[in-house]
Scaffold this motif. Structure first.
Motif, PDB file in Angstrom:
ATOM      1  N   MET A  42       0.813  -0.654   0.080  1.00 56.14           N
ATOM      2  CA  MET A  42       0.423  -0.487  -0.005  1.00 56.14           C
ATOM      3  C   MET A  42       0.813   0.934  -0.020  1.00 56.14           C
ATOM      4  N   ASN A  43       0.141   2.112  -0.701  1.00 60.29           N
ATOM      5  CA  ASN A  43       1.317   3.134  -0.957  1.00 60.29           C
ATOM      6  C   ASN A  43       1.422   4.303   0.342  1.00 60.29           C
ATOM      7  N   THR A  44       2.352   4.933   1.570  1.00 59.75           N
ATOM      8  CA  THR A  44       2.055   5.179   2.525  1.00 59.75           C
ATOM      9  C   THR A  44       1.412   6.859   2.135  1.00 59.75           C
ATOM     10  N   GLY A  45       1.579   7.299   1.423  1.00 60.05           N
ATOM     11  CA  GLY A  45       1.079   9.136   0.905  1.00 60.05           C
ATOM     12  C   GLY A  45      -0.719   8.435   0.271  1.00 60.05           C
ATOM     13  N   PHE A  46      -1.306   7.852   0.172  1.00 58.64           N
ATOM     14  CA  PHE A  46      -2.628   7.540  -0.556  1.00 58.64           C
ATOM     15  C   PHE A  46      -3.139   7.134   0.991  1.00 58.64           C
ATOM     16  N   LEU A  47      -2.501   5.964   1.867  1.00 62.69           N
ATOM     17  CA  LEU A  47      -3.089   6.203   3.187  1.00 62.69           C
ATOM     18  C   LEU A  47      -3.042   6.963   4.426  1.00 62.69           C
ATOM     19  N   LYS A  48      -2.113   8.288   4.248  1.00 70.25           N
ATOM     20  CA  LYS A  48      -1.869   9.391   4.618  1.00 70.25           C
ATOM     21  C   LYS A  48      -3.017  10.494   4.368  1.00 70.25           C
ATOM     22  N   VAL A  93      -9.775  -0.210  -1.436  1.00 71.07           N
ATOM     23  CA  VAL A  93      -8.349   0.563  -1.938  1.00 71.07           C
ATOM     24  C   VAL A  93      -8.787   0.192  -3.120  1.00 71.07           C
ATOM     25  N   PRO A  94      -8.124   1.147  -3.921  1.00 69.65           N
ATOM     26  CA  PRO A  94      -7.781   1.244  -5.395  1.00 69.65           C
ATOM     27  C   PRO A  94      -6.781   0.349  -5.269  1.00 69.65           C
ATOM     28  N   ARG A 116      -1.165   7.354  -8.050  1.00 68.51           N
ATOM     29  CA  ARG A 116      -1.741   8.152  -9.343  1.00 68.51           C
ATOM     30  C   ARG A 116      -2.216   9.033  -8.386  1.00 68.51           C
ATOM     31  N   ILE A 117      -3.452   9.041  -7.927  1.00 67.23           N
ATOM     32  CA  ILE A 117      -3.852   9.697  -6.712  1.00 67.23           C
ATOM     33  C   ILE A 117      -3.179  10.934  -5.783  1.00 67.23           C
ATOM     34  N   VAL A 118      -2.083  10.181  -5.205  1.00 66.44           N
ATOM     35  CA  VAL A 118      -1.388  10.688  -4.599  1.00 66.44           C
ATOM     36  C   VAL A 118      -0.094  11.379  -5.654  1.00 66.44           C
ATOM     37  N   ALA A 119      -0.081  11.382  -5.896  1.00 68.44           N
ATOM     38  CA  ALA A 119       0.374  12.661  -7.129  1.00 68.44           C
ATOM     39  C   ALA A 119      -0.329  13.827  -7.941  1.00 68.44           C
ATOM     40  N   LYS A 120      -1.590  13.382  -8.479  1.00 64.26           N
ATOM     41  CA  LYS A 120      -2.340  14.041  -7.816  1.00 64.26           C
ATOM     42  C   LYS A 120      -2.775  15.203  -7.356  1.00 64.26           C
ATOM     43  N   VAL A 121      -2.884  14.990  -5.818  1.00 65.47           N
ATOM     44  CA  VAL A 121      -2.473  15.576  -4.424  1.00 65.47           C
ATOM     45  C   VAL A 121      -1.908  16.011  -4.156  1.00 65.47           C
ATOM     46  N   ASP A 122      -0.507  15.740  -4.478  1.00 65.52           N
ATOM     47  CA  ASP A 122       0.599  16.973  -4.620  1.00 65.52           C
ATOM     48  C   ASP A 122       0.762  18.120  -5.940  1.00 65.52           C
ATOM     49  N   GLU A 123       0.167  17.764  -6.720  1.00 62.90           N
ATOM     50  CA  GLU A 123       0.347  18.662  -7.733  1.00 62.90           C
ATOM     51  C   GLU A 123      -0.606  20.144  -7.802  1.00 62.90           C
ATOM     52  N   LEU A 124      -1.801  19.268  -6.936  1.00 66.64           N
ATOM     53  CA  LEU A 124      -2.411  20.159  -6.499  1.00 66.64           C
ATOM     54  C   LEU A 124      -2.545  21.118  -5.383  1.00 66.64           C
TER      55      LEU A 124
END
Length: 109
Positions: free
Chosen positions: A1-7, A40-41, A48-56
């Motif tokens: 599981m991606n820890t960034g996504f988990l957070k 859980v995706p 991809r979700i983590v990257a988009k959230v970081d970008e936003l």
């Protein structure tokens, strides 16, 4: 599981629980939380979700900095009448009073 996504997911989930618990009586039990199903995706989608959230979030930071710069510029360009320091609520400005700073602001921008 991606820890960034988990957070990101946990932050959202906790916010949801807090909002929902204010309106529910009596609230959530421990079993409700443990036995619930949490979709859980796939790992690629999490990344991809983590990257988009970081970008936003970076965009939000940039916008906040721009707002602060505009506020500072507005403070520098708005003349302050000496009486306004003590009695701001009593000071009445006419539209003519603001013409000069507005022109200065538009020439700077």
């Amino acid at each position: 599981m991606n820890t960034g996504f988990l957070k990101i997911w946990l932050d959202g989930f906790i916010s949801h629980l807090v909002n929902k618990s204010k309106s529910m009586i009596p609230g959530f039990s421990r079993d409700d939380l443990i036995l619930a199903i949490y979709p859980v995706p796939p790992t690629e989608e999490q990344a991809r979700i983590v990257a988009k959230v970081d970008e936003l979030m970076a965009l939000c930071d940039t916008l906040e900095q721009q707002q602060q710069q505009r506020r500072q510029l507005q403070k520098r360009l708005t003349p302050v009448h000496p009486a306004s320091r003590r009695h701001r609520h009593q000071l009445r400005r006419t539209p003519n009073h603001l013409d000069s700073p507005r022109r200065q602001l538009w020439t700077v921008v």
